[in-house]
Design a protein around this motif. Sequence first.
Motif, PDB file in Angstrom:
ATOM      1  N   GLN A 147       0.827  -1.203   0.000  1.00 35.19           N
ATOM      2  CA  GLN A 147       0.000   0.000   0.000  1.00 35.19           C
ATOM      3  C   GLN A 147       0.868   1.262   0.000  1.00 35.19           C
ATOM      4  N   SER A 148       1.943   1.249   0.754  1.00 37.04           N
ATOM      5  CA  SER A 148       2.853   2.400   0.803  1.00 37.04           C
ATOM      6  C   SER A 148       3.493   2.649  -0.558  1.00 37.04           C
ATOM      7  N   TYR A 149       3.884   1.585  -1.246  1.00 35.06           N
ATOM      8  CA  TYR A 149       4.451   1.744  -2.591  1.00 35.06           C
ATOM      9  C   TYR A 149       3.382   2.261  -3.562  1.00 35.06           C
ATOM     10  N   HIS A 150       2.175   1.748  -3.440  1.00 34.62           N
ATOM     11  CA  HIS A 150       1.080   2.223  -4.305  1.00 34.62           C
ATOM     12  C   HIS A 150       0.899   3.731  -4.146  1.00 34.62           C
ATOM     13  N   GLU A 151       0.850   4.202  -2.903  1.00 34.98           N
ATOM     14  CA  GLU A 151       0.697   5.632  -2.638  1.00 34.98           C
ATOM     15  C   GLU A 151       1.931   6.413  -3.092  1.00 34.98           C
ATOM     16  N   TYR A 152       3.104   5.810  -2.971  1.00 40.11           N
ATOM     17  CA  TYR A 152       4.339   6.449  -3.429  1.00 40.11           C
ATOM     18  C   TYR A 152       4.299   6.681  -4.940  1.00 40.11           C
ATOM     19  N   PHE A 153       3.848   5.664  -5.690  1.00 39.40           N
ATOM     20  CA  PHE A 153       3.754   5.811  -7.147  1.00 39.40           C
ATOM     21  C   PHE A 153       2.801   6.941  -7.522  1.00 39.40           C
ATOM     22  N   GLU A 154       1.703   7.064  -6.792  1.00 38.26           N
ATOM     23  CA  GLU A 154       0.760   8.154  -7.063  1.00 38.26           C
ATOM     24  C   GLU A 154       1.391   9.512  -6.757  1.00 38.26           C
ATOM     25  N   ARG A 155       2.072   9.625  -5.609  1.00 34.24           N
ATOM     26  CA  ARG A 155       2.699  10.899  -5.229  1.00 34.24           C
ATOM     27  C   ARG A 155       3.788  11.318  -6.200  1.00 34.24           C
ATOM     28  N   THR A 156       4.526  10.343  -6.722  1.00 34.75           N
ATOM     29  CA  THR A 156       5.649  10.650  -7.603  1.00 34.75           C
ATOM     30  C   THR A 156       5.273  10.565  -9.082  1.00 34.75           C
ATOM     31  N   CYS A 157       3.988  10.350  -9.356  1.00 36.59           N
ATOM     32  CA  CYS A 157       3.468  10.286 -10.747  1.00 36.59           C
ATOM     33  C   CYS A 157       4.191   9.231 -11.581  1.00 36.59           C
ATOM     34  N   GLN A 158       4.463   8.082 -10.969  1.00 36.67           N
ATOM     35  CA  GLN A 158       5.053   6.967 -11.697  1.00 36.67           C
ATOM     36  C   GLN A 158       3.955   5.978 -12.067  1.00 36.67           C
ATOM     37  N   ASN A 159       4.081   5.387 -13.234  1.00 37.04           N
ATOM     38  CA  ASN A 159       3.049   4.489 -13.727  1.00 37.04           C
ATOM     39  C   ASN A 159       3.629   3.090 -13.925  1.00 37.04           C
ATOM     40  N   LEU A 160       3.085   2.138 -13.197  1.00 37.87           N
ATOM     41  CA  LEU A 160       3.544   0.744 -13.300  1.00 37.87           C
ATOM     42  C   LEU A 160       3.209   0.106 -14.644  1.00 37.87           C
ATOM     43  N   TYR A 161       2.269   0.677 -15.368  1.00 39.03           N
ATOM     44  CA  TYR A 161       1.803   0.074 -16.613  1.00 39.03           C
ATOM     45  C   TYR A 161       2.509   0.632 -17.839  1.00 39.03           C
ATOM     46  N   LYS A 162       3.455   1.506 -17.640  1.00 38.71           N
ATOM     47  CA  LYS A 162       4.266   2.033 -18.739  1.00 38.71           C
ATOM     48  C   LYS A 162       5.547   1.211 -18.847  1.00 38.71           C
TER      49      LYS A 162
END
Length: 155
Positions: A103-118
């Motif tokens: 969950q922390s990594y999920h929120e981190y990706f949102e905060r840093t505008c990183q996309n796992l699907y790219k």
Amino acid sequence: MQDKTRQAILIQDVKAKRTAKNSVFVDLFQNKHYLLKLYRTLHPEDITATENSLTDITIENVLTDNLYNDLGFIANNRLLILIEAQSTWTVNILLRILLYLAQSYHEYFERTCQNLYKSKKVRIPKPELYIIYTGAQGKSLVYCLCQKNFLAAQR
């Protein structure tokens, strides 16, 4: 006083004390001064850390019984540290802390505008997971491994 009434009062008293311990732990480290002291205890080699280099990422539970943890922070944008304070030991805390990490990594990706699907590789801070056990079960654990406790062959 009847025995059942006395037992009910004692049980409520114990629950209140556990909640108070958790609240004190959480409240203490919401103060960046104490959070920095905790970080420096865990990483005395990092002499450059400041209060401003620590970012609170604690998963908060406001209205529901969903996922939440005691303390989470990122240090210098390179370490993600999750800490759980437990007064009652259960081996299941290992799985819960892994869920907190996800969950922390999920929120981190949102905060840093990183996309796992790219196709671009995402960057993540290195995780460190700690469990502070304050109970009186008599066990002194230094390391507790998921592999040993959950991934071993069925007995």
